[in-house]
Design a protein around this motif. Structure first.
Motif, PDB file in Angstrom:
ATOM      1  N   CYS A  65      80.785  25.517 -84.722  1.00  0.00           N
ATOM      2  CA  CYS A  65      79.482  25.311 -84.068  1.00  0.00           C
ATOM      3  C   CYS A  65      79.390  26.036 -82.736  1.00  0.00           C
ATOM      4  N   TYR A  70      67.388  15.381 -76.122  1.00  0.00           N
ATOM      5  CA  TYR A  70      67.813  15.196 -77.513  1.00  0.00           C
ATOM      6  C   TYR A  70      66.902  14.194 -78.222  1.00  0.00           C
ATOM      7  N   LEU A 125      64.663  15.115 -81.452  1.00  0.00           N
ATOM      8  CA  LEU A 125      64.922  14.442 -82.725  1.00  0.00           C
ATOM      9  C   LEU A 125      63.702  13.657 -83.213  1.00  0.00           C
ATOM     10  N   LEU A 129      64.861  21.018 -81.855  1.00  0.00           N
ATOM     11  CA  LEU A 129      66.230  20.595 -81.589  1.00  0.00           C
ATOM     12  C   LEU A 129      67.148  21.797 -81.359  1.00  0.00           C
ATOM     13  N   ALA A 130      66.983  22.848 -82.128  1.00  0.00           N
ATOM     14  CA  ALA A 130      67.843  24.031 -81.966  1.00  0.00           C
ATOM     15  C   ALA A 130      67.755  24.580 -80.546  1.00  0.00           C
ATOM     16  N   LEU A 135      69.528  22.185 -78.117  1.00  0.00           N
ATOM     17  CA  LEU A 135      70.979  22.360 -78.239  1.00  0.00           C
ATOM     18  C   LEU A 135      71.424  23.654 -77.567  1.00  0.00           C
ATOM     19  N   ARG A 136      70.683  24.715 -77.783  1.00  0.00           N
ATOM     20  CA  ARG A 136      71.017  26.020 -77.182  1.00  0.00           C
ATOM     21  C   ARG A 136      71.106  25.888 -75.657  1.00  0.00           C
ATOM     22  N   VAL A 160      74.220  27.812 -83.692  1.00  0.00           N
ATOM     23  CA  VAL A 160      73.252  26.789 -83.275  1.00  0.00           C
ATOM     24  C   VAL A 160      72.717  26.051 -84.508  1.00  0.00           C
ATOM     25  N   ALA A 161      72.455  26.775 -85.581  1.00  0.00           N
ATOM     26  CA  ALA A 161      71.973  26.143 -86.820  1.00  0.00           C
ATOM     27  C   ALA A 161      73.027  25.192 -87.382  1.00  0.00           C
ATOM     28  N   GLU A 221      72.980  22.147 -85.183  1.00  0.00           N
ATOM     29  CA  GLU A 221      71.783  21.343 -85.470  1.00  0.00           C
ATOM     30  C   GLU A 221      71.985  20.522 -86.752  1.00  0.00           C
ATOM     31  N   VAL A 244      74.346  17.672 -85.991  1.00  0.00           N
ATOM     32  CA  VAL A 244      73.693  16.617 -85.211  1.00  0.00           C
ATOM     33  C   VAL A 244      72.792  15.771 -86.105  1.00  0.00           C
ATOM     34  N   ARG A 245      72.013  16.406 -86.932  1.00  0.00           N
ATOM     35  CA  ARG A 245      71.119  15.643 -87.824  1.00  0.00           C
ATOM     36  C   ARG A 245      71.923  14.767 -88.790  1.00  0.00           C
TER      37      ARG A 245
END
Length: 175
Positions: free
Chosen positions: A43, A120, A124, A131-132, A135-136, A151-152, A155, A158-159
């Motif tokens: 990640c 976040y 969400l 979200l991407a 996170l970035r 990043v994908a 993501e 996280v999901r």
């Protein structure tokens, strides 16, 4: 007798709240999850102090949101937060931060956790920033990630983690 923030035994009497031990155990599990090799290897989170804090902040924010859904969610999430920052305080001292600098750094970390948690949570819940992108900006130790693929992957991780937390019964969170 109890142990203070530095792990020293103390004879000052303090009534422990029932959620303290539970929250401390959950914090330890979250800290372990935040150090999972997958996060750093696939990640792209940098394996630095900043990257490790960002990973911990991500996982802590998600767990705090999960704990808040419990009937005693506010005191439980506060106990989790307190356990986390007792650990971070001790960690800063162990790596040689002077006593005068610890409080300032803890304050910066707490503010960082709060800002990330809000971002976040909003992302969400289908907020205006995907979200991407959140996170970035927040999960890479202050560095831009190598590419959008990492990043994908984060993501998706996280999901999946949010779904797992949502489907886990309270007492199973410590497993």
């Amino acid at each position: 007798m109890y142990r203070d923030q530095l792990g020293r035994e103390s004879f000052v009497f303090r009534r422990r709240k029932p959620e303290d031990d539970f929250a401390a155990t959950i914090y330890n599990r979250v800290a372990e999850q935040a150090r999972t090799a997958e996060l750093f290897e696939s990640c792209g989170i940098p394996d630095t102090l900043d990257g490790r804090f960002d990973s911990l902040a991500l996982h802590a924010a998600l767990m705090i949101d999960r704990l808040r859904r419990e009937p005693d969610g506010e005191p439980l999430s506060q106990a989790f937060f307190d356990a986390m920052f007792r650990h971070l305080d001790l960690t800063l001292r162990e790596i040689g931060i002077q006593d005068l600098g610890v409080g300032r750094r803890i304050k910066i970390m707490a503010e960082g956790l709060h800002g990330r948690a809000l971002a976040y949570r909003e992302a969400l819940n289908d907020g205006p920033t995907p979200l991407a992108e959140v996170l970035r900006r927040n999960a890479y130790g202050g560095r831009s990630p190598q590419n959008s693929e990492v990043v994908a992957r984060l993501e998706a991780y996280v999901r999946d983690y949010v779904r797992l937390l949502g489907a886990t019964a309270r007492n199973d969170l410590i497993k």
